[in-house]
Motif scaffolding. Sequence first.
Motif, mmCIF file in Angstrom:
data_model
loop_
_atom_site.group_PDB
_atom_site.id
_atom_site.type_symbol
_atom_site.label_atom_id
_atom_site.label_comp_id
_atom_site.label_asym_id
_atom_site.label_seq_id
_atom_site.Cartn_x
_atom_site.Cartn_y
_atom_site.Cartn_z
ATOM 1 N N PRO A 122 -67.580 -17.840 -10.136
ATOM 2 C CA PRO A 122 -66.701 -17.452 -11.247
ATOM 3 C C PRO A 122 -65.251 -17.930 -11.134
ATOM 4 C CG PRO A 122 -67.108 -15.575 -9.832
ATOM 5 C CD PRO A 122 -67.989 -16.692 -9.350
ATOM 6 N N PHE A 123 -64.792 -18.237 -9.931
ATOM 7 C CA PHE A 123 -63.384 -18.610 -9.761
ATOM 8 C C PHE A 123 -63.161 -20.120 -9.797
ATOM 9 C CE2 PHE A 123 -64.068 -14.642 -7.324
ATOM 10 C CZ PHE A 123 -63.357 -13.789 -8.155
ATOM 11 N N SER A 129 -55.128 -19.843 -9.383
ATOM 12 C CA SER A 129 -55.922 -19.519 -8.200
ATOM 13 C C SER A 129 -56.252 -18.031 -8.143
ATOM 14 C CB SER A 129 -55.160 -19.917 -6.936
ATOM 15 O OG SER A 129 -55.861 -19.489 -5.798
ATOM 16 N N TYR A 130 -57.480 -17.747 -7.810
ATOM 17 C CA TYR A 130 -57.925 -16.360 -7.642
ATOM 18 C C TYR A 130 -57.313 -15.728 -6.396
ATOM 19 C CZ TYR A 130 -61.067 -17.829 -3.895
ATOM 20 O OH TYR A 130 -61.573 -18.319 -2.712
ATOM 21 N N THR A 136 -58.801 -9.418 -9.335
ATOM 22 C CA THR A 136 -59.954 -10.036 -10.019
ATOM 23 C C THR A 136 -61.151 -10.208 -9.092
ATOM 24 O OG1 THR A 136 -59.212 -12.295 -9.507
ATOM 25 C CG2 THR A 136 -58.439 -11.322 -11.577
ATOM 26 N N TRP A 137 -60.993 -9.910 -7.826
ATOM 27 C CA TRP A 137 -62.055 -10.143 -6.860
ATOM 28 C C TRP A 137 -63.269 -9.241 -7.086
ATOM 29 C CZ3 TRP A 137 -59.271 -10.778 -1.476
ATOM 30 C CH2 TRP A 137 -58.411 -11.894 -1.539
ATOM 31 N N ASN A 145 -68.147 -7.287 -1.187
ATOM 32 C CA ASN A 145 -66.931 -7.841 -0.561
ATOM 33 C C ASN A 145 -67.060 -9.314 -0.174
ATOM 34 O OD1 ASN A 145 -65.647 -5.301 -0.719
ATOM 35 N ND2 ASN A 145 -66.565 -4.687 1.219
ATOM 36 N N VAL A 146 -67.805 -10.076 -0.960
ATOM 37 C CA VAL A 146 -68.034 -11.491 -0.636
ATOM 38 C C VAL A 146 -66.752 -12.313 -0.716
ATOM 39 C CG1 VAL A 146 -68.685 -12.242 -2.962
ATOM 40 C CG2 VAL A 146 -69.597 -13.434 -0.968
#
Length: 191
Positions: A122-123, A129-130, A136-137, A145-146
């Motif tokens: 998704p990022f 940058s995420y 947004t995580w 928690n990936v």
Amino acid sequence: MCTGKCAFCVGTSLYPLAVISIICNIILFFPGWDVKYSQNGQLTEEVKYMGGLVGGGVMVLIPAFHIHLTGKQGCCANRCGMFLSILFAAVGVAGALYSFIVALMGLINGPYCGIGLIWSTPFKDRNESYLKHSDTWDICTEPKNVVEFNVGLFSTLLVTSAVQLVLCAVQMINGLFGCLCGTCKKDKGPL
């Protein structure tokens, strides 16, 4: 510092860095500390490139062994050994660079994760940058928690490979001086 001692220091410093790279890459195969994602092929693409295992691991570990021996008394501590250490260090530079690029791309693209029932990255291909927006995580619901998992391990690989790159480059320069001037390792003989 003597070129032989410098080679010894560089070689011994590369061992733990190569081990860290290998361990980080292996752990990346188990996001959320679960084997089911590896079995289902639900892994971040950059993990499959094995930058830490092949690049920062094997391609640095083999040169580290030769560079370490080049710095030891009576083994390869001669001009020819120093010349060969330049070639081995170049292989180490290539491996560290590969690991660095893969880790960097892993950080830039973000993890492959489940968003509800859909699996994607998704990022990837976002304008911003995420990494700057940890709020947004939580878009990634599976594995748990990936994002933190990948960011931590890919960051460790990035730093480790950068240090490996510097050490191998230093050995290339050191090897050139050792090849031209000798290793300054002398036999003390019987006392």
